[in-house]
Design an enzyme around this catalytic site. Sequence first.
Site: not given
Ligand code: CO
Ligand code: ZN
Length: 334
Positions: A163, A197-198, A220, A306
């Site tokens: 990710d 993004e996170e 994604d 994650h």
């Molecule tokens: Co993420």
């Molecule tokens: Zn992502």
Amino acid sequence: MIETIRTLAQTYGPSGHEDQIRSIIQAEIADVADEIETDALGNLIASLNGNGAGRRVMLAAHMDEIGVIITHVDEKGFLRFGPVGGVSPALLVGNRVRFADGTMGVIGIEKRENTNRTPRLDQLYIDVGARDRASCPVKVGAMAGFDRGFLAQGDRWVAKALDDRIGCAILVELMLAINRQKLALPHTVHFVFSVQEEVGVRGATTAAFSLAPEVGIAVDVTATGDTPKSHPMAVSLGDGPAIKVKDGGMIAHPGLVRLMVQRAEEAEIPYQLEVLTYGSTDARAMQLTQSGVIAGCVSIPCRYVHSNSEMVDARDVQNSVELLLAVLKGSLEL
Ligand code: CO
Ligand code: ZN
């Protein structure tokens, strides 16, 4: 492609510190892009010019990964930290983290009265082996990402930061494939390798505003519902790219969803429909920019998102490239 993924996944790049990732991607695509620029936030924007007959398309995959930021160094040189993005304390103890300069640390935990409870972030610390604060090489404000090797076992690939380094690798491969196949696309396509993004789709927000695309597609990861007692979800690893219908931050444009489904069926590419009840992606930022943009997302099914061992399936990755090619080759009049 697997070597690119291995390199991208193992490289340091928490939100706001995507430089090392950006250099790797830039080197990979330098010869095939018509234009490349880096904007003020650090987004890498590589463009392929169309023939004027098509639309202005923005594809986005984020370069950043979740991580931690140092908030305090005690007199013995132990570091306290806060989260950068969605970090789960339950997955941290015993992990190794890496700072920008290569310094490594181990995450330890205080003695606790109730060990049945999930630890809180403020009960954890990072040990870089320092003797005291003065000699500690890491200062307040430094960010670290996880450190974990890449594993390929059969069709399954496991690493930290898939990710969304897997999305970055897919966009790189897409650009190389367009070049190899000498495809003249009707559309002008901006490949955006986005930052931050996170922490709230920040890079995609500014990139989408400046590019003002007519169609936006994020690439994604998404969660799966195929592991023991998982959150119910109709997405499985290996069953094909997931075409997003909805997540916690956006409702994909129904016409774009239909078009992606149709192109997948015409090209006999396996696909799934994704409804994620939480989370979001860069597609949200694209959809809500300017006066509104037709937006959707091609999601790569991913277990253990994650964590430092995120798992994807190689066939889903390849099929995501194929699906995006099938979408870009045809008309995007919606
Ligand atoms: Co993420
Ligand atoms: Zn992502």
